[in-house]
Enzyme design. Structure first.
Site, PDB file in Angstrom:
ATOM      1  N   CYS A  35       1.046  -1.189  -0.181  1.00  0.00           N
ATOM      2  CA  CYS A  35       0.016  -0.050   0.034  1.00  0.00           C
ATOM      3  C   CYS A  35       0.905   1.241  -0.214  1.00  0.00           C
ATOM      4  CB  CYS A  35      -1.072   0.012   1.307  1.00  0.00           C
ATOM      5  SG  CYS A  35      -2.308  -1.122   1.047  1.00  0.00           S
ATOM      6  N   CYS A 105      -3.314   9.013   5.730  1.00  0.00           N
ATOM      7  CA  CYS A 105      -2.357   8.821   6.927  1.00  0.00           C
ATOM      8  C   CYS A 105      -2.837   9.082   8.155  1.00  0.00           C
ATOM      9  CB  CYS A 105      -1.079   9.678   6.373  1.00  0.00           C
ATOM     10  SG  CYS A 105      -0.583   9.704   4.985  1.00  0.00           S
TER      11      CYS A 105
END
Lengths: 276, 385
Positions: A35, A105
């Protein structure tokens, strides 16, 4: 270039609490190499069951490292109950905001924290709950639903910014739309036609579209259209009435009839007038 | 802070000689070349000279050069012209590693009535001509294959493959934006039908490009309007930039030896030292058939954007094929087409040099990069010493 706040850059260049806590009470891992970002969070509790020390190891971009660093700063000194209430938005706000494409994030940080707390409480690593919607990044419907609810997301693009879902091959976009509609209680409108039509279905759909959509508007101007044949993706028609003698008939045919059929039947169609 | 610019495949410094050449056409000679007065009309001669210089660099004749606004416009014009001149043919052949100017256009066309064959590349980014030959059919309208790849610098065997395509009467276009000025190109020896080039990749300004169209190639314009470029590309000429492009091509011709000796030496030094000093680093792309200025290196277990931003602290400019730098969530389509594993694709860095780089600059990068990678690896949960 991303517009990072000074605080993001500061936490990236001078990360706080990098590393691993020795003999940790909690461990949470989130993300993967594939990812492009991954975080391992470890923490140690003090006698009052407050987080005495928290450390991170992160593989990822500047905002992934900064989010991890921020997370450890936020949770230090918290009880597990308090830490359990930390949201991805808290992390983003601590950093003075993140570019929207980087919100995932902060979600990664929150998820790692939840896993670390669950680890401490001895809750067996939860199986992936829900059904995978995004195959590219392994995101489930429940994860998407949660991100939509917590961050009030209204579009597929926003869901991608927060969860990565839909950011790869894009084949799950319609499913994501359905989930958004479900969360907001809207009836889901299917605007796409079946992906592949059989020849019979195609011809029927062309006929219906001509009857329902195209003929009425041509008739307003005294014109008409007749379906002669369908050869592969070529629709052969004959223009009648005023259309037959109209100098703009080719424009009508290409710009109106063809685009209407492409829109409502299948984009591969071309329309041609029968040879006299 | 001094800037160390090693991102020349993204854009280049405009050569000082080019700037000087361009300046009069902003404040003094600002006329329109199409005007009937000599104040404007005199510029026609300057455009002609620029056209001759561009043509000379690639072995073309001046009337085979069209000026455009950028490489992307050249690519779009070429592919659409080929399709328009043979409307019954519906197949396009290209590769999986093209620049978005070609790749995204082809993807768009594939949703609008065309079938597109995207040819694969191998682990070194090389094209197997057999794949191309097998894909050619009577329905093929155009083959569009880049001369050199912008990310890895890998050079495709255009000279070898163009023959077969031409024999079948199919139009061959090449995006040579990265190749022109870096390696010798001669369209008399390599009979492509159309070739795109871009000004700002060879030390001219942004906003100007050119398309070579071989004499006799069927053509239809992309921009329709005035009679400029003999009706093949409407729009008032970007006079200053075109004159600059002419100068840049003249300089590129002079510097091509330097590019292939001096720049190559610096690139090799940078590449060899990085690979020697940093463990778990690997080269992406065919070492042999490659532009002299480009190197693409992957650093396992670290992420490209983080490397770039740490280098940025020292004024070092480069690029990455990582997901985070592209604005998408997946790493570079070029590296994925090559089968570079995710562990490495996310941590890829491209350095692309120019004749303006010095050995001191290269030494500075060699000194600064290993500790950056080490520092990021210390932060990475995947890095085990």
């Amino acid at each position: 270039m991303w517009e990072y706040t000074d605080k993001v850059i500061d936490h990236f260049l001078h990360p706080r609490n990098a590393g691993e806590v020795e003999d940790p009470d909690g461990i949470g891992e989130e993300g993967s190499l594939a990812c492009g970002d991954a975080l391992t969070l470890t923490f140690k509790l003090d006698d009052e069951k407050r987080i005495k020390d928290a450390k991170f190891k992160t593989f990822g971009c500047a905002s992934a490292i900064a989010s991890s660093s921020a997370l450890t700063e936020i949770v230090k000194g918290m009880t597990l109950e308090e830490a359990g209430k930390v949201t991805n938005d808290d992390i983003a706000r601590y950093l003075g905001g993140l570019p929207k494409e980087k919100m995932h994030c902060s979600v990664m940080g929150r998820n790692a924290l939840e896993k670390a707390i669950a680890y401490y409480r001895g809750e067996a690593e939860k199986k992936v709950e829900g059904e995978i919607v995004c195959e590219c990044f392994g995101v489930t419907d429940l994860q998407i639903e949660r991100a939509i609810r917590e961050n009030n997301l209204a579009t597929v693009e926003e869901v991608t910014d927060y969860t990565k879902a839909g950011g790869g091959c894009e084949s799950c976009h319609e499913k994501i739309e359905e989930i958004i509609d479900k969360v907001f209680g809207k009836p889901h409108v299917v605007h796409r036609k079946p992906a592949r039509l059989t020849n019979i279905q195609k011809i029927k759909l062309i006929e219906e579209t001509l009857e329902r959509e195209i003929k009425p508007s041509l008739k307003k101007d005294g014109g008409d259209i007749e379906l002669i044949d369908v050869v592969g993706n070529t629709v052969i028609v004959k223009l009648r009435g005023t259309c037959a003698t109209c100098v703009a008939s080719q424009v009508t045919l290409k710009h109106y009839v063809e685009s209407k059929l492409r829109e409502l039947v299948t984009p591969e169609l071309t329309v041609e007038e029968v040879q006299q | 802070m001094k800037v160390i610019y090693t991102d020349n495949n993204a854009t280049t410094q405009v050569a000082p000689e080019v700037v000087e050449e361009m300046l009069p056409y902003f404040h003094d000679l600002y006329g329109n070349p199409s005007s009937m007065h000599s104040f404007g009309g005199q510029l026609m001669r300057k455009l002609k000279e620029a056209r001759e210089k561009v043509a000379r660099l690639i072995g073309a004749t001046p009337d085979e050069i069209l000026f455009t606004s950028c490489g992307t416009e050249s690519d779009n014009t070429a592919i659409r012209a080929a399709l328009a001149s043979d409307p019954d043919k519906k197949q396009i052949i290209t590769t999986r590693v093209e620049h978005p100017a070609v790749k995204n256009l082809c993807e768009y066309l594939s949703k609008n009535g065309y079938s597109v064959t995207f040819l694969p590349v191998d682990r070194q980014g090389r094209l197997d001509p057999e794949h191309l030959y097998k894909s050619l059919s009577n329905d093929t309208a155009v083959v569009s294959i880049m001369w050199a790849n912008n990310e890895t610098g890998v050079i495709f065997p255009i000279e070898e493959i163009v023959q077969m395509v031409k024999e079948m009467g199919i139009v061959f276009h090449t995006d040579a934006v990265q190749a022109v000025g870096k390696i010798p190109i001669d369209v008399r020896k390599v009979p492509v039908d159309m070739l795109s080039l871009s000004g700002h990749k060879l030390h001219a300004s942004k906003g100007v490009g050119a398309l070579y169209v071989r004499k006799g190639t069927k053509f239809s314009p992309f921009l329709i309007g005035g009679h400029q470029e003999r009706g093949r590309r409407a729009g008032t000429e970007n006079v200053a930039s075109i004159i600059g492009l002419g100068k840049a091509c003249e300089l590129a011709g002079k510097h091509i030896k330097k590019e292939n000796e001096r720049v190559k030496y610096l690139r090799d030094k940078l590449e060899n030292e990085i690979l020697k000093q940093i463990p778990n680093a690997m080269l992406n792309g065919d070492r042999e058939h490659r532009l002299p200025n480009t190197t693409n290196i992957s650093f396992e277990y670290v992420e490209g954007e983080a490397i770039l931003l740490m280098m940025n602290e020292f004024g070092i400019c480069a690029s990455s094929g990582s997901a985070c730098t592209s604005g998408s969530l997946e790493p570079s389509h070029v590296l994925r087409a090559m089968g570079v594993p995710f562990t490495a694709a996310h941590g890829s860095i491209r350095f692309s040099l120019s004749i303006y780089n010095t050995e001191e600059e290269i030494d500075f990068i060699i000194e600064k990069l290993p500790p950056i990678i080490e520092r990021l690896r210390e932060l990475s949960p995947y890095w085990k010493q």
